[in-house]
Structure formats: C-alpha cells, structure tokens
Write an enzyme that holds these catalytic residues in place. Structure first.
Site, short mmCIF file in Angstrom:
data_model
loop_
_atom_site.label_atom_id
_atom_site.label_comp_id
_atom_site.label_asym_id
_atom_site.label_seq_id
_atom_site.Cartn_x
_atom_site.Cartn_y
_atom_site.Cartn_z
N LYS A 191 0.86 -1.19 0.00
CA LYS A 191 0.00 0.00 0.00
C LYS A 191 0.89 1.24 0.00
O LYS A 191 1.52 1.56 1.00
CB LYS A 191 -0.92 0.03 1.24
N GLU A 267 9.71 0.85 10.67
CA GLU A 267 10.78 1.86 10.45
C GLU A 267 10.11 3.21 10.64
O GLU A 267 9.28 3.60 9.82
CB GLU A 267 11.35 1.77 9.04
N CYS A 301 13.61 10.74 7.23
CA CYS A 301 13.52 10.20 8.60
C CYS A 301 14.84 10.36 9.35
O CYS A 301 14.85 10.56 10.56
CB CYS A 301 13.10 8.74 8.55
N GLU A 400 9.57 15.67 15.70
CA GLU A 400 9.96 15.55 14.29
C GLU A 400 9.14 16.53 13.47
O GLU A 400 7.91 16.41 13.39
CB GLU A 400 9.70 14.11 13.81
P1 NAP Z 1 2.38 8.09 8.06
O1 NAP Z 1 1.34 9.13 8.20
O2 NAP Z 1 2.66 7.23 9.23
O3 NAP Z 1 1.94 7.20 6.80
C1 NAP Z 1 2.73 6.15 6.34
C2 NAP Z 1 1.86 5.14 5.63
O4 NAP Z 1 0.92 4.60 6.57
C3 NAP Z 1 1.02 5.74 4.51
O5 NAP Z 1 0.91 4.79 3.47
C4 NAP Z 1 -0.33 5.96 5.20
O6 NAP Z 1 -1.41 5.99 4.29
C5 NAP Z 1 -0.39 4.75 6.08
N1 NAP Z 1 -1.30 4.87 7.22
C6 NAP Z 1 -1.72 5.99 7.85
N2 NAP Z 1 -2.55 5.67 8.86
C7 NAP Z 1 -2.66 4.32 8.88
C8 NAP Z 1 -3.37 3.38 9.70
N3 NAP Z 1 -4.13 3.77 10.70
N4 NAP Z 1 -3.23 2.07 9.43
C9 NAP Z 1 -2.45 1.64 8.43
N5 NAP Z 1 -1.76 2.48 7.60
C10 NAP Z 1 -1.86 3.80 7.84
O7 NAP Z 1 3.78 8.69 7.64
P2 NAP Z 1 4.09 9.71 6.47
O8 NAP Z 1 3.62 11.05 6.90
O9 NAP Z 1 3.60 9.15 5.17
O10 NAP Z 1 5.69 9.64 6.41
C11 NAP Z 1 6.47 10.39 7.23
C12 NAP Z 1 6.95 9.58 8.41
O11 NAP Z 1 7.64 8.42 7.96
C13 NAP Z 1 7.95 10.34 9.25
O12 NAP Z 1 7.68 10.13 10.63
C14 NAP Z 1 9.29 9.71 8.87
O13 NAP Z 1 10.28 9.84 9.85
C15 NAP Z 1 8.88 8.30 8.65
N6 NAP Z 1 9.88 7.59 7.81
C16 NAP Z 1 10.68 6.66 8.40
C17 NAP Z 1 11.65 6.00 7.65
C18 NAP Z 1 12.52 4.95 8.27
O14 NAP Z 1 13.07 4.14 7.54
N7 NAP Z 1 12.67 4.91 9.58
C19 NAP Z 1 11.80 6.29 6.30
C20 NAP Z 1 10.97 7.24 5.73
C21 NAP Z 1 10.01 7.88 6.50
P3 NAP Z 1 -1.93 7.43 3.73
O15 NAP Z 1 -0.85 7.93 2.87
O16 NAP Z 1 -3.16 7.10 3.01
O17 NAP Z 1 -2.15 8.29 4.94
#
Ligand code: NAP
Length: 497
Positions: A191, A267, A301, A400
């Site tokens: 997804k 992650e 991240c 963050e």
């Molecule tokens: P996010 O809001 O957590 O969303 C990530 C993914 O999860 C998206 O596909 C989102 O779908 C989905 N999602 C949201 N709510 C969900 C739920 N209740 N159940 C299942 N899936 C759900 O994160 P983001 O804003 O896209 O990305 C930024 C974050 O990612 C930051 O915190 C960053 O640090 C972290 N990140 C971490 C790494 C690492 O390797 N540690 C790498 C890159 C990014 P939708 O798009 O439809 O909301």
C-alpha cells in the site's frame, strides 16, 4: 539523462502516460467500487492523475489471490537461483525505464529530478538486484546436535506480507520492502502512501514483465486509515512491514495484537543528532550539516535536525552553515539545477510554518530562512531555516518537524554532547565530526541510534542494515539482515535408529 534541460523534462512530463489503476493479480485493474482520487503535484498544485482508491474489498481480493499463489508454491517453492533471475531482470527493466520512473517520482513527490535520476531510481534497482543476487547464497544451518540426531534450521517465507510505505521516499522504501520480501518467497501486498502511488504502480508491471508470477505482488493505492488499517488487522496476512510515523507504527502494533499477531516490523521517525567538535574539518562538517537537514526538504527520517556544536566554535560554525544553506533554496523540481523541491502538500507546509512560530515563541533565535516562498507557483515551498540558541527541551528539538528546519544546540564536553544526543524518544541515526579518533569513536559508540556516521552524514548503502533504536522502530531494511524480517526459522529434528 544528465544533459537534459528543464524544457526537455517538461516536454517528457507532458507526454507521460500515467497509470493510476491498482495492480492486482498481474494486471492493472480499477478498484472494485470504482472509486478514484486525484494525485496532486506538490510543485504547482495541479492534478497529475486519477488513481484507484482501493477499499477493504480490494484488500480481501488481493489477500485471497496472494494466499492461493503462496500455497501453490509457484514462487515460494521456486529454486532461489530462479527467483534470483527474475529479480535481476526486474532491476534491469527498472534501469531500462530509469528516466520515466525518475520523472514519475519527481512529479509525484516534488523531489528534484537530479535526485530521482541520480539517487532514487539507481538505488531502487540496486536494492532489488542485490537482494536477488544474495538469495541463492544464503545457507540454512545444521545445529550441533548429538551424533545420533540431525537438526536442520531452515529459513521459510512468512506467507502473505503487507507493506505500507510513506510519501517521502516512495520508490526507495518500496524497493527496501519488496526486494527482501519477494526474494525470500513471500507474496506481497503493497500500500503506497496516498500522496505518492505512481512509481510503485509502474515498477509492479515491470516485475511481471521480468517473470514474477501473477498474484505474487499487488499494489493497492488507498487511504491508510481504512485500507491500511484493514490490511494491518487482516487475519490472512502473516507479516506487516511498515515505514512511516511513530504514531501510526504504534497503532499497527495494536492491530497486530488485536488480530493474528502478525509479525510487524516498523521503520519510524527520528530527531537525529549531528555532533560537531571544534577539531573537525569544519568546512566539510558545515556542508554536511546543511545536507543532513535540507536534502529532500528535510522530509527525511534520518535528517540531522539537531545540530549539536561545541560552544567554542558555535558562532563561527553557525555562520558557515548559514552560508551553506544558501545552496538549498527551493526551485522547480524539473530543473536539473534544483537541490530542494517543495513540501509534499499544504498540510506539511503548514506544519513547518507552525513549528517556525513555535521555535520563536520558545525563545530560539531564527538566524536563517523562516518563510514560505514561491507562492505564485501554486506549490508548497519553504526556505531552509535555522534556529540557533536551542535548548534540547524545546519542542523544535524534541518533535519531528519533517521539514527544512535545523535546531542548533551548544555543548561544552563530550559527555554533555552524548547526553543531549540520547535525550530523545528517537534513535534512528546520527553523526559525529572530529579529527580525534578517540573522541569520534567514543561518542559514536555512546549514541543510541541504528546508524551513526563518523565524519559523514547519510553514509551507507545496500550492504548495511538500516533501522532504528527506541521509538524509531524495530525492523531492519537493507542488507542480508532484512531477510530476517520476512522469514520464520523452522527446526526439523531427525533421530536415527
Ligand atoms: P504516516 O502518516 O505514518 O503514513 C505512512 C503510511 O501509513 C502511509 O501509506 C499511510 O497511508 C499509512 N497509514 C496511515 N494511517 C494508517 C493506519 N491507521 N493504518 C495503516 N496504515 C496507515 O507517515 P508519512 O507522513 O507518510 O511519512 C512520514 C513519516 O515516515 C515520518 O515520521 C518519517 O520519519 C517516517 N519515515 C521513516 C523511515 C525509516 O526508515 N525509519 C523512512 C521514511 C520515513 P496514507 O498515505 O493514506 O495516509
């Protein structure tokens, strides 16, 4: 590729045929309910494409197919050397279509074209090739059992894996998930983030073209709160691999507990420390301090958003970093000279704007940037921004922000630098800059993070594991260690008469 101008890329973008349907069972299909949503360019606010908006019924259909294909053994029981051939061919096809995929990623995410051509696409191909090439070189084990026994310890695929990825590095995180999960023989349902589904949809078809059997890989665009949640709660899914925010990661662990205890690897976010001692190569350290925060607009991240600087050089060093920040003024992502693009959307831009207000209200000194810019473009651009005089208790040092905002914190002793670095709920990455090998190594060893640089930032490649300590997660992407997330260990104990 490198000699293309902004006009060349604009012409290619205008001619691009964008596929927005879901990829299910080896072909593109509409969502069962026929729903779509628009994906929007962060660079100008205009619609790029209509994309399938998959629902729970699409997830159920994909799980049923993925399970049947897994049980059939058409992929899971294929000889690793044959799976390797498919993966390597897939990597080659991604390279053959490199400009097209780089353009999709640039348009969808707002990443500079120089980055998508130079980093994201080559890294995705390398990740897939590396995992494919590794899989027929991994041996299982025979344990040191008594002589009248033979005990086999085998690595077996989990079964059906769901992968949920974010919008900031859509292609890279997709490759980090798909390469090891597919190489180890699982069926996978990906997804993508709602904002950025396009590159994953494109490379799924290339996987089929490379020979991946139908039904092994599915890509379902749709909302995290409904589709993603449904996948995470699904009893037909054996493993969940996630990259995204810590808040959603915590929910996913709960969903696993509420359903079938699926293996859940996370992650998550970070607030990474970048520690600079007075004896470092300050010119290089200043350049990388800027790269560490402003690369990808700070939507990284591992961004080194806490710049922790020895007090004796702080004033001078901050001036050097301010000078370097001028190299990161945002521009049109299709311009090969652009180093930093827009924020992903208006909500993310507003978050950055709010944190700039928070930093000022908390008493930090705004010494560079601080403003939204290029408003006429219709895009979501923000200046590289630096706060000096930050205290590690301030929100801009603890939370963050996920934007181009740096917080500079002073220190007097190495012990104090380490204490500040470790005073965070996160533990994803960090770096230390010093020409004293003792200082550098002692500090690097004491900072509790998954990846630590000494005299570099963002160092690493596919050969090393990537993941976080503490609330930055529990899984490991990349390297041979990623195979652990997608396999179960099975013991077979044989006794001889
Ligand atoms: P996010 O809001 O957590 O969303 C990530 C993914 O999860 C998206 O596909 C989102 O779908 C989905 N999602 C949201 N709510 C969900 C739920 N209740 N159940 C299942 N899936 C759900 O994160 P983001 O804003 O896209 O990305 C930024 C974050 O990612 C930051 O915190 C960053 O640090 C972290 N990140 C971490 C790494 C690492 O390797 N540690 C790498 C890159 C990014 P939708 O798009 O439809 O909301």
């Amino acid at each position: 590729m490198l000699d293309k101008t902004i006009q060349d890329w604009k012409s290619e973008a205008a001619a691009l045929e964008i596929e927005g349907r879901a990829f299910i069972n080896g072909r593109y299909q509409e969502a069962l309910a026929g729903e779509t949503r628009s994906t929007i360019s962060p660079a100008n606010g205009q619609k790029l494409a209509e994309v399938a908006n998959c629902g729970t019924e699409d997830a159920d259909r994909a799980v049923t197919v993925a399970r049947a294909v897994f049980e059939s053994g058409v992929w899971a029981a294929m000889a690793p050397a044959d799976r390797k051939m498919v993966m390597v061919r897939w990597a080659e096809l991604i390279e053959d279509h490199a400009d097209e995929i780089a353009l999709l990623e640039c348009l969808d995410v707002g990443k500079p074209i120089a980055d998508t051509t130079g980093v994201d696409v080559p890294a995705a191909a390398r990740t897939i090739r590396w995992s494919g090439e590794a899989i027929d070189k991994v041996y299982d084990q025979i344990s040191p059992a008594p002589a009248d026994c033979l005990a086999l310890v085998q690595r077996l695929p989990l079964g059906v894996v769901a992968a949920i990825v974010p919008w900031n590095f859509p292609l890279s995180t997709t490759a980090w998930k798909l390469a090891p999960s597919l190489a180890t023989g699982n069926s996978v349902i990906l997804k993508p983030a709602s904002n950025t589904p396009l590159s994953a949809l494109r490379i799924a078809a290339l996987a089929s073209e490379a020979g991946l059997p139908d039904g092994v890989l599915h890509v379902l665009p749709g909302p995290g709160g409904s589709l993603g949640r449904h996948l995470a709660l699904h009893d037909g899914i054996d493993g969940l691999t996630f990259t995204g925010s810590t808040a959603v990661g915590k929910q996913l662990m709960q969903y696993s507990g509420e359903s079938n205890l699926k293996r859940t690897f996370l992650e998550l976010g970070g607030k990474s420390p970048n520690i600079v001692f007075a004896d470092a190569n300050l010119e290089k350290a200043a350049a990388f301090a800027a790269i560490a925060v402003f690369y990808n607009g700070g939507q990284t991240c591992t961004a080194g958003t806490r710049l922790i600087v020895e007090e004796s050089i702080r004033e001078k060093f901050v001036d050097m970093v301010i000078a370097k920040s001028k190299n990161w003024m945002p521009g049109d992502p299709l311009d090969p000279a652009t180093t930093m693009g827009p924020m992903i959307d208006a909500a993310q831009l507003n978050t950055v704007v709010e944190y700039v207000d928070v930093g000022q209200a908390e008493g930090a000194s705004l010494v560079a940037g601080g403003n939204q810019i290029m408003m006429d473009s219709g895009g979501c651009y923000h200046e590289p921004t630096i706060f000096d005089g930050v205290n590690n208790d301030m929100r801009i040092a603890r939370e963050e922000i996920f934007g181009p905002v740096m917080s500079v914190i002073g220190f007097k002793t190495a012990e104090e630098a380490v204490a500040i670095a470790n005073d965070s709920i996160y533990g994803l990455a960090g770096a230390v800059w010093s020409n004293n090998i003792n200082t550098a190594h002692k500090v690097a060893a004491a900072v509790r993070v998954g990846t630590m640089g000494i005299n570099n930032y963002f160092g690493g490649d596919i050969t090393v594991p990537f993941g976080g300590f503490k609330q930055s997660g529990n899984g490991r992407d990349k390297s041979i260690h990623a195979f652990d997330d997608y396999t179960e260990l099975k013991t077979t104990w044989i006794e001889f008469d």
